[in-house]
Scaffold this motif. Structure first.
Motif, short mmCIF file in Angstrom:
data_model
loop_
_atom_site.label_atom_id
_atom_site.label_comp_id
_atom_site.label_asym_id
_atom_site.label_seq_id
_atom_site.Cartn_x
_atom_site.Cartn_y
_atom_site.Cartn_z
N ALA A 208 0.82 -1.22 0.00
CA ALA A 208 0.00 0.00 0.00
C ALA A 208 0.85 1.26 0.00
N LEU A 209 2.15 1.12 0.15
CA LEU A 209 3.05 2.27 0.16
C LEU A 209 3.24 2.79 -1.26
N PRO A 210 3.55 4.08 -1.41
CA PRO A 210 3.82 4.61 -2.75
C PRO A 210 5.10 4.01 -3.31
N PRO A 211 5.25 4.00 -4.61
CA PRO A 211 6.47 3.43 -5.19
C PRO A 211 7.68 4.32 -4.93
N ARG A 212 8.83 3.75 -5.16
CA ARG A 212 10.07 4.51 -5.02
C ARG A 212 10.47 5.11 -6.37
N LEU A 213 11.38 6.03 -6.31
CA LEU A 213 11.93 6.65 -7.52
C LEU A 213 12.49 5.57 -8.44
N VAL A 214 12.22 5.70 -9.74
CA VAL A 214 12.76 4.77 -10.74
C VAL A 214 13.65 5.58 -11.69
N ILE A 215 14.87 5.09 -11.92
CA ILE A 215 15.82 5.78 -12.78
C ILE A 215 16.23 4.86 -13.92
N ASP A 216 16.37 5.41 -15.09
CA ASP A 216 16.78 4.67 -16.28
C ASP A 216 18.10 3.94 -15.99
N PRO A 217 18.12 2.61 -16.06
CA PRO A 217 19.36 1.88 -15.74
C PRO A 217 20.48 2.10 -16.75
N SER A 218 20.16 2.70 -17.91
CA SER A 218 21.21 2.96 -18.89
C SER A 218 22.01 4.23 -18.57
N LEU A 219 21.54 5.01 -17.59
CA LEU A 219 22.27 6.21 -17.20
C LEU A 219 23.63 5.85 -16.60
N HIS A 220 24.58 6.75 -16.77
CA HIS A 220 25.90 6.55 -16.15
C HIS A 220 25.72 6.45 -14.63
N PRO A 221 26.39 5.49 -13.98
CA PRO A 221 26.21 5.29 -12.53
C PRO A 221 26.40 6.55 -11.70
N GLU A 222 27.37 7.41 -12.06
CA GLU A 222 27.61 8.63 -11.29
C GLU A 222 26.40 9.57 -11.36
N ILE A 223 25.82 9.69 -12.55
CA ILE A 223 24.63 10.54 -12.72
C ILE A 223 23.45 9.94 -11.95
N SER A 224 23.32 8.62 -12.04
CA SER A 224 22.24 7.95 -11.35
C SER A 224 22.32 8.17 -9.84
N ARG B 151 25.78 26.62 -5.31
CA ARG B 151 26.33 26.08 -6.55
C ARG B 151 26.06 24.58 -6.68
N SER B 152 26.12 23.84 -5.55
CA SER B 152 25.84 22.41 -5.57
C SER B 152 24.38 22.15 -5.94
N THR B 153 23.47 22.91 -5.35
CA THR B 153 22.05 22.75 -5.67
C THR B 153 21.77 23.13 -7.11
N LYS B 154 22.40 24.19 -7.57
CA LYS B 154 22.20 24.63 -8.95
C LYS B 154 22.69 23.57 -9.94
N ARG B 155 23.84 22.94 -9.62
CA ARG B 155 24.37 21.90 -10.50
C ARG B 155 23.43 20.69 -10.54
N ARG B 156 22.90 20.29 -9.38
CA ARG B 156 22.00 19.14 -9.33
C ARG B 156 20.67 19.43 -10.03
N LEU B 157 20.22 20.67 -9.91
CA LEU B 157 18.98 21.05 -10.57
C LEU B 157 19.16 21.03 -12.08
N ARG B 158 20.30 21.51 -12.55
CA ARG B 158 20.59 21.47 -13.99
C ARG B 158 20.66 20.02 -14.48
N LEU B 159 21.28 19.15 -13.68
CA LEU B 159 21.38 17.74 -14.03
C LEU B 159 19.99 17.10 -14.10
N ALA B 160 19.15 17.44 -13.13
CA ALA B 160 17.79 16.88 -13.10
C ALA B 160 16.98 17.33 -14.31
N ARG B 161 17.17 18.57 -14.75
CA ARG B 161 16.44 19.06 -15.92
C ARG B 161 16.97 18.43 -17.21
N GLU B 162 18.27 18.20 -17.27
CA GLU B 162 18.86 17.59 -18.47
C GLU B 162 18.37 16.15 -18.65
N HIS B 163 18.12 15.47 -17.53
CA HIS B 163 17.73 14.05 -17.59
C HIS B 163 16.28 13.87 -17.12
#
Length: 290
Positions: free
Chosen positions: A5-21, A91-103
């Motif tokens: 009954a719990l909500p699902p967890r985040l799912v990420i494309d397994p083809s992504l580079h591990p560091e980005i994932s 700067r760290s948050t901005k970088r992660r936000l840019r990464l999230a938008r790119e992917h």
């Protein structure tokens, strides 16, 4: 609470580079910001701009120059350190936000799905987790390498299709009026039928995953029994000697034969359960969503 009954967890494309994932997985709140189109708050708290100068001015009026100089130096260091910390976090948050938008198309959040699709994805995740956490998987008794590659991809494909289905469900509900004019029901029916067919297909796919997980868990139970039996098998001579010493000869032979037969029976059960798990995996992977 029932895990199903719990909500699902985040799912990420397994083809992504591990560091980005790893980056994406570590900041789900950033992913939500990217998905909602929210922008970063660049405003800073104005307290230091007013309180600090006022404090230094008061200190200049009541203290000596030496004290004032030391206070200015200390305040400057505090402001510099705070600015560096805030700038680094910004700067760290901005970088992660840019990464999230790119992917943005390579991850799926729970809120990307409607409730029925969330529950179906959660069932799929639970099945995959059960398989990957099983003792027979870790021991390599089923095709562990194939599982590590195929199951994350299967989960990603299911999640992608559920996201599309959720979007189309929402659009469908907005387009079709609740009270249809007489005679118009048949005109809308093919579209509803298409959505129902997609849901049925995905539900069947998840049931295949659950069937595979069920067979793996069954194999797990027999495997644990098999391991315990192997420990006892090492002590078989001791048991045989005990029976031979304490039971009449004809009865002793029967008990010793029972020990051997039981060991063979458990081994047969174990081999059959592993075979069933492999067959369930074969049924699943013969018709991949990809």
């Amino acid at each position: 609470m029932d895990p199903r009954a719990l909500p699902p967890r985040l799912v990420i494309d397994p083809s992504l580079h591990p560091e980005i994932s790893v980056e994406l997985r570590s900041s789900p709140h950033i992913l939500r910001m990217a998905r909602s189109g929210a922008r970063m708050d660049t405003t800073h708290h104005p307290v230091l701009l007013f309180v600090l100068p006022a404090f230094l001015l008061m200190l200049l009026l009541v203290a000596q120059w030496e004290v004032f100089f030391v206070a200015c130096l200390g305040a400057g260091l505090i402001v510099l350190m705070r600015w560096l910390a805030m700038d680094s976090a910004y700067r760290s948050t901005k970088r992660r936000l840019r990464l999230a938008r790119e992917h943005a198309n390579q991850y799926i959040l729970p809120e990307d799905l409607d409730h029925p699709c969330q529950m179906l994805l959660r069932r799929a995740q639970n099945a995959v987790e059960a398989i990957m956490a099983s003792a027979v998987h870790k021991a390599g008794l089923i095709d562990s390498i194939e599982n590590q590659v195929s199951l994350p991809e299967e989960l990603w494909q299911i999640a992608q299709r559920l996201r599309k289905l959720s979007t189309m469900h929402a659009e469908h509900g907005k387009i079709i009026p609740r009270d249809l004019p007489p005679g118009m029901e048949d005109a809308f029916k093919p579209y509803t039928t298409a959505l129902d067919a997609a849901w049925t297909s995905l539900s069947q796919r998840v049931r295949h995953l659950e069937k595979y997980a069920k067979q793996v868990l069954k194999a797990d139970k027999v495997y644990h029994a098999h391991l315990r039996l192997e420990k006892l098998a090492a002590k078989t001579p001791e048991y045989q000697q005990l029976i031979a010493e304490t039971v009449r000869d004809e009865l002793a032979h029967e008990r010793i034969r029972e020990l051997s037969d039981q060991a063979a029976h458990v081994r047969k059960l174990f081999e059959e359960s592993i075979l069933q798990a492999r067959q369930a995996a074969g049924e699943l992977l013969r018709s991949p969503l990809t």
